[in-house]
Write a protein that holds these residues in place. Structure first.
Motif, mmCIF file in Angstrom:
data_model
loop_
_atom_site.group_PDB
_atom_site.id
_atom_site.type_symbol
_atom_site.label_atom_id
_atom_site.label_comp_id
_atom_site.label_asym_id
_atom_site.label_seq_id
_atom_site.Cartn_x
_atom_site.Cartn_y
_atom_site.Cartn_z
ATOM 1 N N THR A 283 -37.486 16.566 -80.471
ATOM 2 C CA THR A 283 -38.361 15.894 -79.505
ATOM 3 C C THR A 283 -38.237 14.390 -79.702
ATOM 4 O O THR A 283 -38.329 13.895 -80.835
ATOM 5 C CB THR A 283 -39.827 16.317 -79.679
ATOM 6 O OG1 THR A 283 -39.944 17.722 -79.424
ATOM 7 C CG2 THR A 283 -40.742 15.538 -78.718
ATOM 8 N N LYS A 285 -39.698 10.662 -78.936
ATOM 9 C CA LYS A 285 -40.930 9.959 -78.564
ATOM 10 C C LYS A 285 -40.698 8.455 -78.672
ATOM 11 O O LYS A 285 -40.190 7.970 -79.682
ATOM 12 C CB LYS A 285 -42.083 10.374 -79.477
ATOM 13 C CG LYS A 285 -43.408 9.680 -79.127
ATOM 14 C CD LYS A 285 -44.560 10.218 -79.958
ATOM 15 C CE LYS A 285 -44.424 9.842 -81.424
ATOM 16 N NZ LYS A 285 -45.612 10.243 -82.224
ATOM 17 N N THR A 287 -42.641 4.729 -78.319
ATOM 18 C CA THR A 287 -43.929 4.032 -78.257
ATOM 19 C C THR A 287 -43.689 2.527 -78.139
ATOM 20 O O THR A 287 -42.687 1.998 -78.636
ATOM 21 C CB THR A 287 -44.789 4.303 -79.496
ATOM 22 O OG1 THR A 287 -44.063 3.898 -80.671
ATOM 23 C CG2 THR A 287 -45.115 5.777 -79.606
ATOM 24 N N VAL A 293 -47.627 5.844 -76.251
ATOM 25 C CA VAL A 293 -46.426 6.631 -75.998
ATOM 26 C C VAL A 293 -46.009 6.405 -74.543
ATOM 27 O O VAL A 293 -46.761 6.710 -73.614
ATOM 28 C CB VAL A 293 -46.671 8.129 -76.261
ATOM 29 C CG1 VAL A 293 -45.419 8.943 -75.914
ATOM 30 C CG2 VAL A 293 -47.052 8.351 -77.726
ATOM 31 N N ARG A 295 -42.746 7.361 -73.406
ATOM 32 C CA ARG A 295 -41.806 8.392 -72.972
ATOM 33 C C ARG A 295 -41.767 9.513 -73.997
ATOM 34 O O ARG A 295 -41.773 9.268 -75.211
ATOM 35 C CB ARG A 295 -40.399 7.825 -72.770
ATOM 36 C CG ARG A 295 -39.423 8.863 -72.186
ATOM 37 C CD ARG A 295 -38.093 8.247 -71.807
ATOM 38 N NE ARG A 295 -38.269 7.211 -70.780
ATOM 39 C CZ ARG A 295 -37.281 6.432 -70.355
ATOM 40 N NH1 ARG A 295 -36.063 6.576 -70.883
ATOM 41 N NH2 ARG A 295 -37.495 5.533 -69.440
ATOM 42 N N LEU A 296 -41.701 10.736 -73.484
ATOM 43 C CA LEU A 296 -41.617 11.915 -74.351
ATOM 44 C C LEU A 296 -40.595 12.869 -73.750
ATOM 45 O O LEU A 296 -40.708 13.260 -72.584
ATOM 46 C CB LEU A 296 -42.983 12.597 -74.458
ATOM 47 C CG LEU A 296 -43.105 13.717 -75.492
ATOM 48 C CD1 LEU A 296 -42.961 13.154 -76.912
ATOM 49 C CD2 LEU A 296 -44.446 14.426 -75.357
ATOM 50 N N THR A 298 -38.476 16.493 -74.606
ATOM 51 C CA THR A 298 -38.415 17.658 -75.494
ATOM 52 C C THR A 298 -37.099 18.403 -75.315
ATOM 53 O O THR A 298 -36.324 18.132 -74.387
ATOM 54 C CB THR A 298 -39.593 18.600 -75.214
ATOM 55 O OG1 THR A 298 -39.535 19.034 -73.847
ATOM 56 C CG2 THR A 298 -40.931 17.882 -75.450
#
Length: 334
Positions: A283, A285, A287, A293, A295-296, A298
């Motif tokens: 994942t 991430k 920041t 945060v 953008r994330l 997976t």
């Protein structure tokens, strides 16, 4: 009659002479009369000043402009003088040398931006005829370059064991001249003890060595910002760079060392490379500097990932890639 050369310059007459002898005999003849042109001196009809403005802060004795005279008598020469009368209120701020108007004080646009003088031109013809005119002198506002008043570094710490060339943070300058751009450099002086452990590329502070928290946890550098304005004015500041203690445990041991991101900084896309031979799921991430945060992503299973700018603004970000290992890196979008 009274003759005028400009109206008619040649006259023709016929004359008879008669004697007093027997028969009063006569003789006649045509005679031409020429009217001579008398050149009368005439006064000037105008005064001009080649330049009617001067920059503020110029030294005394600076040239404002040169006078010229409009005169019907083309061959006349002229002398110039400042005279009293309508519009002569600021005569004392100037002087005349030959045909040149010179300053006798240093002008300040913010104090006074316009001056009025009265000038007389006198010709060298019969009677020394003269003409006077009021002239306005404008003071030009010169925008002076001002030096920066501060330097900021958005991040002042870095984890130990990061490879040489790692990004620490980016510099910005506080400058009264909003349009100025700045260059940054490490300089000698108070607080420059550890300059050799760092390098600057554009506005980015990078590492030049691999730091070890247990050996030394704080470094001091001295940075200069130089603007692109007149005189290339500069400002210097001391920064302390803290080395973060990284507790290495289990699978995270040394993991952050093998994540690559290039190019860094980037403007559109960058490539992430990390070891993932067994295609574990990761994942990603991202920041910003406030801890938000932004953008994330997976289910990343490859060992390479293309990071796109998309809606991210220019600036410094922290990236964490977490799966069976944890990778962390800082990157810049510009």
């Amino acid at each position: 009659v009274t003759f005028d050369y400009e109206t008619k310059s040649i006259y023709s007459i016929r004359v008879k002479t008669i004697d007093n002898g027997t028969g009063n005999l006569t003789y006649e003849k045509q005679i031409t009369i020429t009217v001579n042109n008398l050149v009368e001196n005439q006064a000037a009809t105008g005064i001009s000043l080649g330049t009617t403005s001067i920059d503020e802060n110029e030294p005394t004795g600076s040239l404002v402009g040169r006078f010229s005279t409009t005169d019907p008598d083309a061959g006349d020469t002229h002398t110039y003088a400042l005279v009293t009368g309508t519009g002569s209120i600021n005569n004392s701020s100037f002087t005349i040398s030959g045909d040149s108007l010179l300053t006798v004080e240093v002008f300040d646009f913010e104090t006074k931006s316009s001056y009025s003088i009265r000038v007389r031109t006198t010709d060298n013809g019969e009677g020394y005829l003269s003409f006077e005119k009021q002239i306005s002198i404008t003071i030009n506002n010169q925008i002076e370059n001002l030096a920066a008043t501060d330097i900021s570094l958005d991040l002042t710490s870095i984890d130990e064991n990061e490879p040489a060339g790692s990004l620490i943070g980016r510099f910005t300058s506080a400058d009264p001249d909003a349009g100025d751009t700045h260059t940054y450099s490490l300089v000698t002086g108070t607080g420059s003890d550890d300059n050799s452990s760092f390098t600057i590329s554009s506005d980015s502070l990078l590492t030049a060595v691999i730091f070890d928290f247990e050996t030394k946890s704080s470094y001091s550098i001295r940075v200069r910002t130089t603007d692109n304005g007149e005189g290339n004015l500069s400002y210097e500041k001391i920064f302390s760079i803290a080395i973060n203690d990284v507790v290495e445990t289990g699978l995270e041991n040394q993991a952050h060392k093998v994540l690559k991101i290039y190019p860094n900084p980037f403007s559109e896309t960058a490539i992430l490379e990390f070891p993932n031979p067994e295609n574990h799921e990761y994942t990603l991430k991202i920041t910003d500097l406030t801890g938000k945060v932004v953008r994330l992503v997976t289910s990343i299973k490859d060992s390479q990932f293309i990071l796109e700018k998309q809606n991210l603004e220019n600036g410094l970000y922290l990236l964490e890639l977490k799966g069976d290992k944890v990778f962390r890196v800082r990157f810049v979008i510009e």
